[in-house]
Design a protein around this motif. Structure first.
Motif, mmCIF file in Angstrom:
data_model
loop_
_atom_site.group_PDB
_atom_site.id
_atom_site.type_symbol
_atom_site.label_atom_id
_atom_site.label_comp_id
_atom_site.label_asym_id
_atom_site.label_seq_id
_atom_site.Cartn_x
_atom_site.Cartn_y
_atom_site.Cartn_z
ATOM 1 N N ALA A 185 2.980 4.412 -12.952
ATOM 2 C CA ALA A 185 1.916 3.987 -13.033
ATOM 3 C C ALA A 185 0.920 3.605 -12.228
ATOM 4 N N VAL A 186 1.763 3.887 -11.485
ATOM 5 C CA VAL A 186 0.572 3.110 -9.734
ATOM 6 C C VAL A 186 -0.191 4.362 -9.354
ATOM 7 N N LYS A 187 0.650 5.898 -9.295
ATOM 8 C CA LYS A 187 -0.483 6.424 -8.757
ATOM 9 C C LYS A 187 0.245 8.569 -9.022
ATOM 10 N N GLU A 188 0.366 9.012 -9.396
ATOM 11 C CA GLU A 188 0.403 10.449 -10.092
ATOM 12 C C GLU A 188 1.729 10.440 -9.187
ATOM 13 N N ILE A 189 2.872 10.987 -9.218
ATOM 14 C CA ILE A 189 4.129 11.619 -8.557
ATOM 15 C C ILE A 189 4.688 12.552 -9.796
ATOM 16 N N GLY A 190 3.956 14.052 -8.676
ATOM 17 C CA GLY A 190 4.351 15.193 -9.610
ATOM 18 C C GLY A 190 6.249 15.850 -9.643
ATOM 19 N N GLY A 191 6.534 16.971 -10.813
ATOM 20 C CA GLY A 191 7.863 17.027 -10.335
ATOM 21 C C GLY A 191 8.633 16.420 -10.804
ATOM 22 N N GLU A 192 8.518 15.184 -10.643
ATOM 23 C CA GLU A 192 10.131 14.217 -11.101
ATOM 24 C C GLU A 192 10.481 13.692 -12.319
ATOM 25 N N PRO A 244 6.863 6.548 3.604
ATOM 26 C CA PRO A 244 6.251 5.952 3.292
ATOM 27 C C PRO A 244 5.021 6.288 2.527
ATOM 28 N N PRO A 245 4.415 5.262 1.882
ATOM 29 C CA PRO A 245 2.904 4.802 0.843
ATOM 30 C C PRO A 245 2.335 6.683 1.410
ATOM 31 N N GLY A 246 1.928 6.301 2.606
ATOM 32 C CA GLY A 246 0.877 7.487 2.979
ATOM 33 C C GLY A 246 1.013 9.414 3.258
ATOM 34 N N VAL A 247 2.994 9.109 2.819
ATOM 35 C CA VAL A 247 2.826 10.552 2.862
ATOM 36 C C VAL A 247 3.369 11.245 1.290
ATOM 37 N N SER A 248 2.012 12.419 1.613
ATOM 38 C CA SER A 248 2.460 13.694 0.580
ATOM 39 C C SER A 248 3.592 14.609 0.482
ATOM 40 N N ALA A 249 3.254 15.279 -0.560
ATOM 41 C CA ALA A 249 3.875 16.092 -0.669
ATOM 42 C C ALA A 249 3.324 17.433 -0.042
ATOM 43 N N GLU A 288 11.919 13.796 8.900
ATOM 44 C CA GLU A 288 11.384 12.535 8.523
ATOM 45 C C GLU A 288 11.646 11.933 7.813
ATOM 46 N N GLY A 289 11.428 10.127 7.388
ATOM 47 C CA GLY A 289 12.011 9.595 5.446
ATOM 48 C C GLY A 289 13.357 9.276 6.343
ATOM 49 N N ARG A 297 3.636 -1.629 -6.357
ATOM 50 C CA ARG A 297 2.087 -0.774 -5.616
ATOM 51 C C ARG A 297 2.621 -0.685 -3.417
ATOM 52 N N ALA A 298 3.692 -1.229 -3.558
ATOM 53 C CA ALA A 298 3.955 -1.543 -1.974
ATOM 54 C C ALA A 298 4.745 -1.258 -1.919
ATOM 55 N N ILE A 299 5.943 -0.396 -2.552
ATOM 56 C CA ILE A 299 6.600 0.752 -2.163
ATOM 57 C C ILE A 299 6.815 1.658 -3.106
ATOM 58 N N TRP A 300 5.619 2.027 -3.667
ATOM 59 C CA TRP A 300 5.451 3.761 -3.738
ATOM 60 C C TRP A 300 5.610 4.171 -3.101
ATOM 61 N N ASN A 301 5.751 5.815 -3.076
ATOM 62 C CA ASN A 301 6.608 6.808 -2.695
ATOM 63 C C ASN A 301 6.657 7.838 -3.353
ATOM 64 N N PHE A 302 5.996 9.298 -2.468
ATOM 65 C CA PHE A 302 5.821 10.634 -3.319
ATOM 66 C C PHE A 302 7.120 10.983 -4.098
ATOM 67 N N LYS A 303 8.013 11.009 -4.328
ATOM 68 C CA LYS A 303 8.931 11.464 -4.867
ATOM 69 C C LYS A 303 9.893 10.696 -5.999
ATOM 70 N N GLY A 304 8.990 8.847 -5.135
ATOM 71 C CA GLY A 304 9.379 7.713 -6.797
ATOM 72 C C GLY A 304 10.684 7.694 -6.831
ATOM 73 N N TYR A 305 11.464 7.166 -5.441
ATOM 74 C CA TYR A 305 12.850 6.665 -5.366
ATOM 75 C C TYR A 305 12.753 4.676 -5.115
#
Ligand code: MTE
Length: 368
Positions: free
Chosen positions: A103-110, A233-238, A245-246, A347-355
């Protein structure tokens, strides 16, 4: 159609099917909150490939790696040689509550999980530490890898779902190789004939359809440890991710969710009974749950259903709060025995894999 799929896996007719193949599904919140021990028909399912068919009679568990000898153990031998042990433990998927991050930002393929990719069962099996002691370990041993007999396809390669835990955790008596769930034989969809159960850790480490255990000096290089189930981190994308890293996920973080009322329900003005669950990871206990009807300006302390807090088991809670007429939002947050609590905003913990979404849980209701 979706309920037919749920039925074919012996799930409740109201099960919410997020994906039919591979089967990924969770119960509705209010049904999940009915029983502290989740009946199998209401226990969520997280699969990354089809459920494999395994013949329990010819099944052999392989134990290899750094141990002095390689072993193959049948189910009968496992039961005979090691004493059986029952542990009640709550399993929670790292993707539980992903819908809040989506709901914060799109997360694809999950998979878009609600707050019900969690369940609690009593698991019976043998302690991993007994099996490892029998197998024998060299001094280089640092990690225990579990590999499943399912057939996952990622980036053109086919392999069994896997992952590892630190040896220190693997030697803790609560980590099981389980063949029973709630006193009955494990269902195929939950990992029959044998699965790992790693209490306090993300569900991904509780590998189902266990085919092999490898003792290693380094963490597993399986896709589901080295790529998936890592926190960025929130700035990292697929597109920009560097998989070296991570943070490798392990212990789950403190979390809570409101199960009643459910999202979008109409409730009466005045006192509203709110019910939910709370879970602390890593063997910590849930110590307090706060509930608010005014976005955290004032809080009501919830009462727990039972007095004792177990290290591996969620707690059910209930609170009565006042709600004013109109559109309302109920919020919950839990505290664990290390005074960790949940962050206010997803929003503070958004990450592109959605964990690991453990932001305050919010349920919107209409008060009339
Ligand atoms: N084990 C195998 N072999 N394959 C899988 O896809 N999914 C993992 C774990 N073990 C998985 C697996 C994940 S991500 C979770 S959350 C739990 O199993 C879910 O267990 P359940 O389906 O019994 O609820």
């Amino acid at each position: 159609m979706e309920n037919e799929t749920a039925k074919s896996f012996d799930k409740h007719p109201h099960f919410i099917v997020r994906e039919a193949e591979p089967f990924n599904a969770e119960p509705p919140p209010r049904l999940l909150r009915l029983s502290i021990v989740t009946p199998p028909e209401l226990f969520y399912v997280r699969n990354h490939a089809s459920v494999p068919e395994i013949d329990a009679d010819s099944y052999q568990l392989k134990i290899s790696g750094l141990s002095n000898r390689e072993l193959q153990i049948s189910l009968a031998e496992l039961r005979e040689r090691f004493s059986s042990r029952t542990v009640t433990a709550t399993l929670q998927c790292a993707g539980n509550r992903r819908d809040g991050l989506m709901a914060v930002k799109e997360i694809g393929g999950e998979v878009s999980w609600g707050a019900q990719a969690i369940g609690n069962a009593s698991w019976t099996g043998v302690s991993l530490c007994d099996v490892l002691e029998f197998a024998g370990m060299t001094t280089d041993a640092r990690h225990v890898e579990f590999i499943g007999l399912d057939d996952v396809e990622r980036k053109g390669a086919r392999f069994g779902f896997g992952g590892s835990i630190p040896l220190e955790k693997g030697l803790s008596a609560e980590v099981l190789l389980a063949f029973e769930m709630n006193g009955a034989a494990l269902a195929p969809v939950h990992g029959a004939p044998l699965r790992a159960i790693v209490p306090g850790y993300i569900g991904a480490r509780s590998v189902k359809w266990l085919g092999e255990i490898k003792v290693k000096s380094e963490p597993s290089e399986n896709y589901f440890q080295a790529h998936a189930y890592k926190l960025f981190p929130p700035g990292v994308s697929a597109q920009t991710v560097d998989w070296n890293e991570g943070l490798m996920l392990g212990e789950v973080s403190v979390n809570s969710a409101i199960c009643r009322p459910q999202e979008g329900e109409t409730v009466r003005t005045g006192k509203c009974t709110v019910q939910g669950y709370a879970m602390a990871g890593g063997g910590r206990g849930v110590e307090r749950v706060d509930v608010s009807g005014d976005n955290g300006q004032t809080w009501t302390e919830a009462k727990f259903d039972a007095d004792d807090s177990s290290r591996w088991v969620w707690r059910f809670w209930e609170a009565e709060i006042d709600l004013m007429a109109g559109e309302g939002q109920i919020v919950a947050r839990a505290w664990d025995s290390a005074t960790n609590t949940q962050p206010e905003d997803a929003r503070a913990i958004w990450n592109f894999k959605g964990y690991m979404n453990n932001a305050w849980h919010r349920v919107n209701v209409f008060v009339s």
